[in-house]
Design a protein around this motif. Structure first.
Motif, PDB file in Angstrom:
ATOM      1  N   MET A   1     -36.610   9.280  21.590  1.00  0.00           N
ATOM      2  CA  MET A   1     -35.322   9.344  22.274  1.00  0.00           C
ATOM      3  C   MET A   1     -34.215   9.564  21.265  1.00  0.00           C
ATOM      4  SD  MET A   1     -35.580   5.943  24.597  1.00  0.00           S
ATOM      5  CE  MET A   1     -37.092   5.025  24.518  1.00  0.00           C
ATOM      6  N   ARG A   2     -33.146  10.172  21.724  1.00  0.00           N
ATOM      7  CA  ARG A   2     -31.973  10.239  20.865  1.00  0.00           C
ATOM      8  C   ARG A   2     -30.960   9.235  21.374  1.00  0.00           C
ATOM      9  NH1 ARG A   2     -28.499  14.136  23.576  1.00  0.00           N
ATOM     10  NH2 ARG A   2     -29.727  14.963  25.294  1.00  0.00           N
ATOM     11  N   TYR A   3     -30.006   8.962  20.531  1.00  0.00           N
ATOM     12  CA  TYR A   3     -29.143   7.814  20.751  1.00  0.00           C
ATOM     13  C   TYR A   3     -27.704   8.289  20.630  1.00  0.00           C
ATOM     14  CZ  TYR A   3     -27.311   3.120  19.691  1.00  0.00           C
ATOM     15  OH  TYR A   3     -26.622   1.940  19.696  1.00  0.00           O
TER      16      TYR A   3
ATOM     17  N   THR B   1     -30.656  10.937  12.845  1.00  0.00           N
ATOM     18  CA  THR B   1     -31.904  11.339  13.501  1.00  0.00           C
ATOM     19  C   THR B   1     -31.970  10.772  14.910  1.00  0.00           C
ATOM     20  OG1 THR B   1     -33.068  11.442  11.402  1.00  0.00           O
ATOM     21  CG2 THR B   1     -34.420  11.206  13.354  1.00  0.00           C
ATOM     22  N   TYR B   2     -31.537   9.513  15.067  1.00  0.00           N
ATOM     23  CA  TYR B   2     -31.585   8.860  16.376  1.00  0.00           C
ATOM     24  C   TYR B   2     -30.712   9.590  17.394  1.00  0.00           C
ATOM     25  CZ  TYR B   2     -33.828   4.588  14.576  1.00  0.00           C
ATOM     26  OH  TYR B   2     -34.684   3.682  14.033  1.00  0.00           O
TER      27      TYR B   2
ATOM     28  N   ARG C   1     -30.263  12.840  17.562  1.00  0.00           N
ATOM     29  CA  ARG C   1     -30.659  14.233  17.765  1.00  0.00           C
ATOM     30  C   ARG C   1     -31.840  14.333  18.723  1.00  0.00           C
ATOM     31  NH1 ARG C   1     -29.610  18.033  13.074  1.00  0.00           N
ATOM     32  NH2 ARG C   1     -27.827  17.085  12.029  1.00  0.00           N
TER      33      ARG C   1
ATOM     34  N   THR D   1     -37.252   2.640   6.497  1.00  0.00           N
ATOM     35  CA  THR D   1     -36.199   3.497   7.033  1.00  0.00           C
ATOM     36  C   THR D   1     -36.748   4.888   7.315  1.00  0.00           C
ATOM     37  OG1 THR D   1     -34.573   2.269   5.752  1.00  0.00           O
ATOM     38  CG2 THR D   1     -33.872   4.387   6.636  1.00  0.00           C
ATOM     39  N   ILE D   2     -37.523   5.417   6.355  1.00  0.00           N
ATOM     40  CA  ILE D   2     -38.100   6.745   6.540  1.00  0.00           C
ATOM     41  C   ILE D   2     -39.064   6.722   7.728  1.00  0.00           C
ATOM     42  CG2 ILE D   2     -39.661   8.457   5.527  1.00  0.00           C
ATOM     43  CD1 ILE D   2     -38.389   7.895   2.824  1.00  0.00           C
TER      44      ILE D   2
ATOM     45  N   ASP E   1     -35.210  13.277  27.213  1.00  0.00           N
ATOM     46  CA  ASP E   1     -34.790  14.589  27.715  1.00  0.00           C
ATOM     47  C   ASP E   1     -35.253  14.880  29.137  1.00  0.00           C
ATOM     48  OD1 ASP E   1     -34.969  16.046  24.413  1.00  0.00           O
ATOM     49  OD2 ASP E   1     -33.245  15.348  25.567  1.00  0.00           O
TER      50      ASP E   1
ATOM     51  N   SER F   1     -39.023   2.598   2.549  1.00  0.00           N
ATOM     52  CA  SER F   1     -40.212   3.053   3.274  1.00  0.00           C
ATOM     53  C   SER F   1     -40.034   2.892   4.781  1.00  0.00           C
ATOM     54  CB  SER F   1     -41.391   2.223   2.753  1.00  0.00           C
ATOM     55  OG  SER F   1     -42.575   2.643   3.320  1.00  0.00           O
TER      56      SER F   1
ATOM     57  N   TYR G   1     -39.133   7.811  15.290  1.00  0.00           N
ATOM     58  CA  TYR G   1     -38.179   7.788  16.394  1.00  0.00           C
ATOM     59  C   TYR G   1     -37.813   9.189  16.815  1.00  0.00           C
ATOM     60  CZ  TYR G   1     -34.520   5.547  19.154  1.00  0.00           C
ATOM     61  OH  TYR G   1     -33.744   5.055  20.171  1.00  0.00           O
ATOM     62  N   ALA G   2     -37.858  10.110  15.880  1.00  0.00           N
ATOM     63  CA  ALA G   2     -37.322  11.459  16.103  1.00  0.00           C
ATOM     64  C   ALA G   2     -37.944  12.133  17.311  1.00  0.00           C
ATOM     65  CB  ALA G   2     -37.533  12.321  14.864  1.00  0.00           C
ATOM     66  N   SER G   3     -39.191  11.780  17.612  1.00  0.00           N
ATOM     67  CA  SER G   3     -39.830  12.504  18.708  1.00  0.00           C
ATOM     68  C   SER G   3     -39.638  11.817  20.046  1.00  0.00           C
ATOM     69  CB  SER G   3     -41.314  12.633  18.427  1.00  0.00           C
ATOM     70  OG  SER G   3     -41.861  11.353  18.282  1.00  0.00           O
TER      71      SER G   3
ATOM     72  N   TRP H   1     -29.130   8.964   7.419  1.00  0.00           N
ATOM     73  CA  TRP H   1     -30.060   9.978   7.918  1.00  0.00           C
ATOM     74  C   TRP H   1     -30.790   9.465   9.149  1.00  0.00           C
ATOM     75  CZ3 TRP H   1     -35.663   9.640   6.982  1.00  0.00           C
ATOM     76  CH2 TRP H   1     -36.367  10.746   7.495  1.00  0.00           C
TER      77      TRP H   1
ATOM     78  N   SER I   1     -39.122   4.694  10.309  1.00  0.00           N
ATOM     79  CA  SER I   1     -38.398   4.552  11.587  1.00  0.00           C
ATOM     80  C   SER I   1     -37.818   5.873  12.024  1.00  0.00           C
ATOM     81  CB  SER I   1     -37.230   3.574  11.453  1.00  0.00           C
ATOM     82  OG  SER I   1     -37.701   2.300  11.187  1.00  0.00           O
ATOM     83  N   ALA I   2     -37.197   6.574  11.083  1.00  0.00           N
ATOM     84  CA  ALA I   2     -36.562   7.844  11.439  1.00  0.00           C
ATOM     85  C   ALA I   2     -37.619   8.850  11.877  1.00  0.00           C
ATOM     86  CB  ALA I   2     -35.765   8.386  10.264  1.00  0.00           C
ATOM     87  N   ASN I   3     -38.714   8.926  11.142  1.00  0.00           N
ATOM     88  CA  ASN I   3     -39.742   9.910  11.479  1.00  0.00           C
ATOM     89  C   ASN I   3     -40.407   9.607  12.815  1.00  0.00           C
ATOM     90  OD1 ASN I   3     -39.426  11.614   9.328  1.00  0.00           O
ATOM     91  ND2 ASN I   3     -40.923  10.578   8.032  1.00  0.00           N
TER      92      ASN I   3
END
Lengths: 292, 334
Positions: free
Chosen positions: B34-36, A197-198, A200, B23-24, B133, B21, B30-32, A193, B26-28
């Motif tokens: 850059m995308r990879y 996410t990275y 998107r 992982t969640i 973006d 914890s 990072y989401a705002s 996940w 990092s994802a949250n």
């Protein structure tokens, strides 16, 4: 259109059960139009709604039955073998969803050997031939105009098919038993996940609905593990407040010819119905109502 | 009487819980940003607003520069200098994604020019990229470049400190306030100790800056340590020793010996006066120290020492104590 994937790294934790419950609840109870996609070569999600047949190419596998709209005498159906599976998208073939016993819910079933063939591509080709395909399919305008939601059932692995499901999805649900190896399975799916996410943009996230404790028994192990997760910072908000207990009712409703067919038609006070309704209502709220 | 059976209890292993914890989180978070994803090298271009330090361009590769190119010789040398990176990319791929922002249907580089050029030399078509973006503002771009550069082994301490000066300059321009050790550590995501090292190294005198620029002082911790030495003679000795003594512990011991030697010399005292210590008291109100230092540095005599105090977070009691100690040392020399 919401695209919900039910995924975990460990088999038997309830991915298919949750896919079934969501489909029957969102369409059968809430009245939404939905499409089920079965990416698991085991075909259990498909078997719930269709009379799957033995795969002539794989004695352990299954294929979808003849489509109810198939008419061999119709010139329009010439060249079609009468069956259609979601695996077709990986081979450039059309997908024709099947109607089911649940009003408003259709399914694009699995086909065991075809799905396994789809996964058997080189590392160089996998992104183009597998990963991107389901996203292209769920991005079709005709699909988005017909359905309010899609539920995707996945195999218990982080392989190309599961990755394909992640890339197509807007929401992720992780069912898990409250036991050691299952919790490790949660970690594996969270890594996937995070990776997705990275890739998107911020306006197109894959949201984590949460982790739903499944097959819970009244034993210290299950309650302590659940408590442990609920006390871990960062995870607590993703632990769904409801649980699904290990009940014979779920297995009974899976039996061919079972009456009633769905848990949601059980008597009002039936414990399985109460907890399944509570769980699905929570998921519904997180996906369709609180989705900001 | 029988003993009561103890309730069995279970818990998730702490490292697994931490992993879940993190992982969640990092994802949250990072989401705002850059995308990879893997982007085609053919769609990457340099940012015209970003000064380049290479003559070699993307259009020169993989075939090499034209012989008629006035920069032919320089470009050939640059290709040679990228050979080892290109080889490593052939073997391992690009380990750290380049950073780009979307510009129409292309991607403009924020950081990672060498990795792109080396990838082209290696015959690659795609490169892993973190994508913004849109063009970031000056401050964000400088911070991104700073974070990129801080990991680069080939960048000198001088180059890193200059980068950091740019970051701090843009920060002050945008926010209207200077960065101290606490705010710097929060801003860059490094420890306060690290932030203090940077500030100390940047506040070092001319000789320290000279040594950093020449490369004779190339370790941040060492530069900070030497920059903080009060005594001019000891600091000069430390800089000389630093050229030959590679072991930091040994260097500190040699410096300390020299300091003790200095301290052991009888202090010159004015005729008729006996040396005495003055107890300057204690206070919980760090504002007292802040005020004293402010008053001192506002005066002409104290203004040249202002920069030395910028590394301290005067609202923090231990920093305020250290800053006051420094003030006393300065005042003792006046």
């Amino acid at each position: 259109m919401k695209v919900i994937v039910s995924a975990t790294n460990k088999g038997g934790d309830g991915k298919t059960k949750l896919s079934i419950l969501m489909s029957e609840y969102f369409s059968g109870v809430k009245g939404l139009k939905g499409l089920g996609i079965d990416l698991d070569p085991q075909c259990n999600f498909s078997s719930r709604f269709l009379d799957m047949e033995l795969d002539p190419n794989d004695r352990h596998g299954k294929v979808p039955p003849f489509h109810p709209d198939y008419d061999p005498s119709d010139p329009e159906d010439e060249g079609w073998d009468g069956r259609s599976s979601i695996a077709n998208i990986f081979f450039g073939e059309p997908v024709i969803p099947y109607p089911t016993h649940v009003d408003g819910f259709e399914i694009a079933p699995a086909s065991s050997s075809k799905l396994m063939d789809a996964e058997a591509v080189t590392k160089h080709d996998v992104a183009e031939k597998v990963h991107k395909q389901l996203k292209l399919f769920t991005g079709l305008d005709e699909l988005k105009s017909q359905y309010d939601y899609v539920v995707i059932d996945t195999p218990p692995a982080k392989g190309p098919l599961t990755i394909s499901a992640f890339k197509a999805s807007s929401h992720l649900l992780i069912p898990s038993q409250m036991e050691q190896y299952s919790v490790h399975g949660i970690y594996g799916m969270l890594q996937l996940w995070k990776q997705e996410t990275y890739s998107r943009s911020s306006d197109n996230p894959i949201k984590l609905i949460g982790i739903i404790p499944n097959q819970c028994r009244d034993i210290n192990l299950h309650s302590d593990f659940r408590q442990s997760l609920m006390e871990t910072p960062g995870i607590a908000e993703y632990m769904l407040p409801c649980i699904l207990k290990k009940r014979s009712a779920y297995a009974e409703s899976d039996v061919e010819g079972a009456v009633p067919k769905t848990i949601f038609d059980y008597p009002k006070r039936d414990k399985a119905k109460i907890e399944a309704t509570e769980a699905c209502e929570e998921i519904y709220r997180r996906v369709f109502e609180n989705d900001s | 009487m029988t003993a009561k059976a103890k309730r069995k209890s279970f818990a998730i292993n702490q490292s697994l819980a931490d992993g879940l914890s993190q992982t969640i989180h990092s994802a949250n978070s990072y989401a705002s940003e850059m995308r990879y994803e893997a982007v085609p090298l053919s769609k990457i271009e340099v940012d015209p607003e970003n000064p380049r330090d290479l003559a070699l361009g993307f259009t020169d590769l993989p075939q090499g520069p034209e012989k008629t190119d006035p920069l032919y010789g320089q470009k050939k040398e640059e290709i040679k200098s990228l050979a080892s990176l290109a080889h490593s990319i052939t073997q391992e791929g690009v380990l750290n994604a380049v950073i780009v922002f979307k510009h129409n249907d292309k991607y403009r580089l924020i950081a990672g020019e060498r990795r792109c050029l080396a990838s082209l030399i290696a015959g690659k078509e795609f490169i892993n990229a973190k994508i913004l973006d849109q063009r970031p503002d000056k401050l964000k771009k400088t911070v991104i470049q700073w974070i990129e550069n801080i990991e680069r082994a080939d960048l000198s301490l001088w180059e890193k400190l200059n980068n950091l000066k740019s970051v701090m300059g843009f920060y002050e321009e945008e926010k209207g306030e200077k960065l101290n050790s606490t705010s710097l550590s929060e801003f860059l995501g490094c420890s306060r100790v690290q932030a203090n090292y940077y500030l100390a190294a940047m506040a070092g005198d001319e000789n320290v800056q000279d040594a950093i620029q020449k490369g004779t002082l190339n370790s941040l911790e060492r530069a900070a340590y030497i920059a903080r030495i009060e005594s001019d003679e000891t600091r000069e000795l430390a800089l000389k020793l630093s050229e030959t003594v590679t072991n930091f512990k040994e260097l500190k011991e040699l410096i300390a010996k020299n300091d003790n030697f200095e301290k052991a010399q009888p202090k010159k005292s004015k005729q008729g006066r006996k040396p005495s210590k003055v107890n300057l008291g204690q206070t919980k109100a760090t504002k007292v120290v802040e005020t004293i230092i402010q008053l001192f540095t506002e005066k002409e005599v104290g203004s040249k020492y202002k920069e030395q105090f910028q590394q301290y977070d005067l609202k923090n009691p231990s920093d305020a104590s250290a800053a006051f100690g420094r003030l006393i040392k300065i005042l003792e020399t006046l």
